[in-house]
Design an enzyme around this catalytic site. Structure first.
Site, mmCIF file in Angstrom:
data_model
loop_
_atom_site.group_PDB
_atom_site.id
_atom_site.type_symbol
_atom_site.label_atom_id
_atom_site.label_comp_id
_atom_site.label_asym_id
_atom_site.label_seq_id
_atom_site.Cartn_x
_atom_site.Cartn_y
_atom_site.Cartn_z
ATOM 1 N N ASP A 34 0.904 -1.020 0.114
ATOM 2 C CA ASP A 34 -0.044 -0.040 0.030
ATOM 3 C C ASP A 34 0.980 1.319 0.014
ATOM 4 O OD1 ASP A 34 -2.177 2.120 0.634
ATOM 5 O OD2 ASP A 34 -3.366 0.185 1.321
ATOM 6 N N TYR A 148 -13.039 7.347 -12.035
ATOM 7 C CA TYR A 148 -12.750 5.961 -11.314
ATOM 8 C C TYR A 148 -13.801 4.993 -12.291
ATOM 9 C CZ TYR A 148 -14.161 2.709 -7.661
ATOM 10 O OH TYR A 148 -14.054 1.442 -6.895
#
Length: 330
Positions: A34, A148
């Site tokens: 991450d 997105y």
């Protein structure tokens, strides 16, 4: 026999952290990755002491290297809320395109199976209801949500190209609205937004008339569906979500009742391209995975509300999450 190794990107996020927990509990060696642009290390700090968990602070939009054995990749790195992807649109597009490309290359090199997290947003503001996997969607590529929606649509296309051209084993999950502990309270999604407003004593904000619908799936059910899909033989998209549909206005009323507050509902203009209906058709999941949700909304909401009640005032009123630098200084 050596333990199977799984790489989970977006590991410090809401869904990624729950997937890390599930694979650790199933006896896998888990590598979490991450860049913490929206993730929070607090979600996975309980795993740091385990010998079968490693964490890499890395952005998958850059070249990804993992040494040694790698059997599975779950690509969950991406901003997933409107507040995030409107604030960091280019990073959102890059993690869906460059990040997916890098990880598919890694899967090919390691002969690993890769599952990507797609979304019901690929359907846009749907003209078909409920949404089946065969529906191509009604998406505005240059609208505010396009960064997105199109990142995820491209992600699916790239994944299928690697499957058909390079023979990489791939799986695609289309995730519908999900909720549960570890959601970020101020990320703009409807459930944490409502609960956060109730806990702060604010009126609940509904956009439009509240007639738009959503279908909420508890995180444990979602993780079970993802787990079954990864180990299935089905390479095409599968909807995972709860088909129990509710209007946003009705949902706001449920939250007010759940929290025992006396807040009112206030109305604001509907954002551009906000989907009016969202309900999964889960026939494929039932048939192929023998999966359907088990946790009803009342039960799941109580667990989620109890989690949010444990947050400190600082967390309740904060609009930010901790960064990696802040975490390692603790």
């Amino acid at each position: 026999m050596d333990k199977k190794v799984v790489l989970i990107t977006g590991a410090a996020g809401f869904l990624g952290s729950h997937l890390c927990d599930r694979f650790i509990s199933e006896g896998f060696k888990v590598i979490g990755m991450d860049n913490l642009i929206t993730g929070n290390l607090k979600n996975i700090e309980h795993l740091f002491k385990l010998k079968d968990f490693e964490f890499y602070h890395h952005d998958v939009s850059n070249f990804v290297h993992v040494s040694g054995q790698l059997d599975y990749i779950l690509h969950f790195a991406s901003p997933a809320s409107p507040i995030d992807y409107l604030k960091i649109p280019i990073q959102t597009l890059k993690v869906g395109s460059l990040g997916t490309h890098n990880l598919l290359g890694l899967a090919k090199a390691k002969n690993a199976r890769m599952l990507i997290a797609s979304t019901s947003e690929v359907y846009g503001d749907p003209l078909v209801h409920p949404q089946t996997e065969e529906y191509y969607g009604n998406v505005n590529p240059i609208g505010p949500r396009g960064v997105y929606d199109e990142a995820k649509r491209f992600q699916e296309a790239m994944t299928m190209a690697y499957h058909t051209y390079h023979g990489v084993e791939t799986r695609i999950v289309r995730i519908f609205n999900t909720y549960g502990p570890r959601m970020r309270l101020n990320d703009g999604r409807v459930l944490p937004a409502f609960i956060g407003q109730a806990l702060r004593g604010e009126d609940l904000t509904v956009f439009g008339e509240g007639a738009q619908t959503r279908s909420f799936c508890y995180v444990d059910d979602l993780v079970e569906g993802i787990y079954r899909l990864l180990f299935s033989d089905y390479p095409y998209p599968v909807n995972i979500g709860n088909p129990d549909e509710i209007t946003i206005k009705e949902f706001a009323e449920e939250i007010i009742k759940l929290t025992g507050t006396d807040q009112k509902i206030t109305y604001k203009p509907l954002p551009k391209d906000d989907p009016m209906q969202r309900q999964p058709n889960i026939d494929k999941a039932r048939e192929i995975l023998n999966w359907e949700p088990k946790v009803n909304r009342a039960e799941g909401l109580k667990i989620t509300y109890d989690y949010f009640k444990t947050l400190t005032d600082e967390e309740l009123y904060s609009k930010e999450h901790n960064t990696f630098d802040e975490y390692i200084k603790k």
